[in-house]
Design an enzyme around this catalytic site. Structure first.
Site, PDB file in Angstrom:
ATOM      1  N   CYS A 119       0.723  -1.330  -0.401  1.00 50.53           N
ATOM      2  CA  CYS A 119       0.333   0.359   0.114  1.00 50.53           C
ATOM      3  C   CYS A 119       0.754   1.211   0.035  1.00 50.53           C
ATOM      4  CB  CYS A 119      -0.911   0.019   1.081  1.00 50.53           C
ATOM      5  SG  CYS A 119      -2.003  -1.081   1.090  1.00 50.53           S
TER       6      CYS A 119
ATOM      7  N   CYS B  95       0.598   2.857   5.974  1.00 57.00           N
ATOM      8  CA  CYS B  95       1.278   1.516   6.247  1.00 57.00           C
ATOM      9  C   CYS B  95       1.346   0.247   5.974  1.00 57.00           C
ATOM     10  CB  CYS B  95       0.358   0.885   7.482  1.00 57.00           C
ATOM     11  SG  CYS B  95      -1.004   0.609   6.964  1.00 57.00           S
TER      12      CYS B  95
END
Length: 457
Positions: A137, A441
Site C-alpha cells: 500500500c 502502513c
C-alpha cells in the site's frame, strides 16, 4: 504493520483516562477550515548548497468502487489518464520529463511494467525511461521516494511519480497442476504424448487460484490482521464505526465544498465522464451497527463499514529540483522529505508532533488507525519497540485527515500515497500551515512517512 503492532502491544499497560483522551480526539467531526491558522516561523526543509526537492503539482482520476465505471479498462488505461491529467494541469513539456516511476500492487501480466505502457499511451517519448515499483500500500510512496532520490543524486531534474490499481479485473490463475500440465502439453510432440497428458487431468485441476489481500509469509489477510490489532488495543466496534463515520462525513463535506482539487475528470471510453469519487457514503451508527463482521466471525469488530473498500484509481505527481522548477516558471506547492517512519522523519528534520499543522494518514481500517494512535501515545511502546525514551505523541484530531481518508475516498492500493501528499499540500495552503506529515502502513509490517512543507508564496 498490523501484525507487528499486535504482537508488540499484548502487554501494553492500560490507562482509561489516556484512552478516553485519544478516542475523544478521534471521534471529533469538526472541521478547522473556517479559521485557517497563520503560517508559523520555523526552520525549513530547504537547505542551501544542496538540491531541494519540490512537488510542483499532483492529480488523480476519481477513485471508484471496483466493479463500476472502470470495470472494462486495464490498469495502464487508468495510469495513462492520470498522466494526461497531470500534463494538462501543469503544461509541462513531455520532453522535459527525465524519468517516470509508477507503483502497482496486483500486476496485470500483460503490462507488468505499467509505468512504461502508461507513459507511451500518454504520449511520452520512447526515449523517456519508466519503471514500476511495488511495496504493497505504499507503492506510490516508494515511487515518489525513488524520484526524490534520482533528483537528489543529480541523475534527473524532473520526475513523474504515481500509482495505479484496478481491482475490478485481477488476475485469476489456473491451479499449479493445470499450469504444469498445459506447459508440458505445449512441448508434447506426438498425438500419443498429448492424449496421455490430457488423460491425467483431474477435476481438482480446474479449481482456480484466486488472489487474496493476504501476506504470503503468514497467509493472513489484512482484515484479519486489523481485527487482531483492534482486539489487542481494546478498540471497540463502536469506536471503529464512529471513526469511519467521521471519515465519510469529512470527505463528503470536502467534496461538496470543492476542496478535492487533485481530482481530474476522466472520460471513460464508451461511457460518461467520471468527475468525482463514488465511495463516499455517510451513514448512521445505527445502520453501520447492523453489519456483520467481515473477517473474524462471529465476534470480530472489523466490518465493511469501518474498512476501506476495493477501489480502482490512479494518481500522479510532478517532482522537480527547486532550481529547475523555478527556471521553468513554476510555483511549487511544497518541499518534500521522505523516510520510513513517523518518528524517524520528525527526528531527522528536528521537529516534533507539535510542529505539524496537517496530518494525512492512510486509513486501511478504522481499527488500524486507532491502534496506531494508541501506540504513538505510549511511552511503553516507544521504549520497548522503537528504541525511544518517550512516545512520539498522538496527532490532534482537529488536524487529522480533515478532508476524509481512505475509508471514504477509497484506496487503490498503489495510488493512495500520491493522494496523501498532494492533499497535505492543498490543506497547508488552505489552512495556512507550514508542515504536513504523511504516513501509511503496508503489508509485511512496513511503513512510510514523509514531511511536506508549504512552499513560500
Amino acid at each position: 504493520m498490523s501484525s507487528m503492532l499486535t504482537h508488540a502491544i499484548r502487554n501494553l499497560p492500560a490507562s482509561s483516562a489516556w484512552a478516553a483522551r485519544v478516542f475523544a480526539r478521534s471521534l471529533s467531526c469538526s472541521s478547522p477550515l473556517q479559521a485557517a491558522a497563520q503560517p508559523k516561523s520555523k526552520k525549513t526543509l530547504a537547505k542551501s548548497g544542496t538540491k531541494n526537492i519540490v512537488v510542483v503539482d499532483g492529480v488523480r482520476i476519481p477513485f471508484l468502487q471496483s466493479g463500476t465505471s472502470y470495470a472494462d479498462l486495464m490498469p495502464h488505461d487508468l495510469a495513462r489518464a492520470a498522466l494526461q491529467g497531470l500534463l494538462n494541469r501543469t503544461s509541462v513539456p513531455k520532453d522535459a520529463v527525465d524519468y517516470i516511476v509508477y507503483g502497482t500492487v496486483i500486476q496485470e501480466v500483460k503490462t507488468s511494467n505499467v509505468a512504461r505502457e502508461a507513459a507511451l499511451g500518454a504520449g511520452f517519448s520512447d526515449k523517456t525511461p519508466a519503471h514500476t515499483v511495488t511495496m504493497a500500500c505504499i507503492s506510490s510512496n516508494q515511487a515518489m521516494t525513488t524520484g526524490v532520490g534520482m533528483i537528489a543524486a543529480g541523475q534527473c531534474d524532473v520526475v513523474v511519480a504515481g500509482g495505479v490499481e484496478l481491482m475490478s479485473d485481477v488476475p485469476i490463475r489456473h491451479s499449479r497442476k493445470m499450469r504444469k500440465t498445459m506447459l508440458t502439453l505445449n512441448r508434447a510432440k506426438t498425438l500419443g504424448q498429448k492424449l496421455s497428458l490430457i488423460s491425467k487431468i483431474r477435476p481438482d485441476y480446474f479449481a482456480p487460484e484466486l488472489p487474496a489481500v493476504a501476506e504470503f509469509s503468514t497467509s493472513e489477510t489484512m482484515g484479519h490482521s486489523a481485527d487482531r490489532l483492534a482486539a489487542a488495543f481494546a478498540i471497540s466496534r463502536l469506536e471503529q464505526d464512529e471513526y469511519a463515520l467521521r471519515s465519510h462525513t469529512l470527505a463528503k463535506k470536502a467534496q461538496d465544498g470543492g476542496l478535492l482539487l487533485d481530482v481530474v475528470p476522466f472520460k471513460v471510453p464508451g461511457k460518461d465522464t467520471v468527475t468525482k469519487d463514488n465511495g463516499i457514503r455517510p451513514s448512521s451508527l445505527e445502520q453501520m451497527g447492523k453489519l456483520k463482521p467481515a473477517f473474524v466471525k462471529p465476534y470480530g469488530t472489523v466490518t465493511a463499514a469501518n474498512s476501506s473498500f476495493l477501489t480502482d484509481g490512479a494518481s500522479a505527481v510532478l517532482l522537480m529540483s527547486e532550481e529547475k522548477a523555478l527556471a521553468m516558471g513554476y510555483k511549487p506547492k511544497a518541499y518534500l522529505s521522505p523516510t520510513y517512519a513517523t518518528s524517524k522523519v520528525l527526528e531527522k528534520a528536528g521537529l516534533t508532533m507539535a510542529d505539524i499543522d496537517v496530518f494525512e494518514f492512510h486509513e486501511a481500517f478504522a481499527g488500524q488507525i486507532l491502534a496506531n494512535l494508541k501506540a504513538m501515545d505510549s511511552d511503553w511502546f516507544a521504549q520497548n519497540y522503537m528504541g525511544k525514551k518517550s512516545k512520539v505523541g498522538v496527532p490532534p484530531m482537529e488536524k487529522f485527515n480533515n478532508w476524509g481518508g481512505s475509508l471514504s475516498l477509497g484506496h487503490p492500493f498503489a495510488a493512495t500515497g500520491c493522494r496523501l501528499v498532494i492533499t497535505a499540500a492543498h490543506r497547508l495552503r488552505k489552512e495556512g500551515g507550514q508542515y504536513g506529515l504523511v504516513a501509511a502502513c503496508a503489508a509485511g509490517g512496513q511503513g512510510h512517512a514523509m514531511l511536506v512543507e508549504l512552499y513560500p508564496q
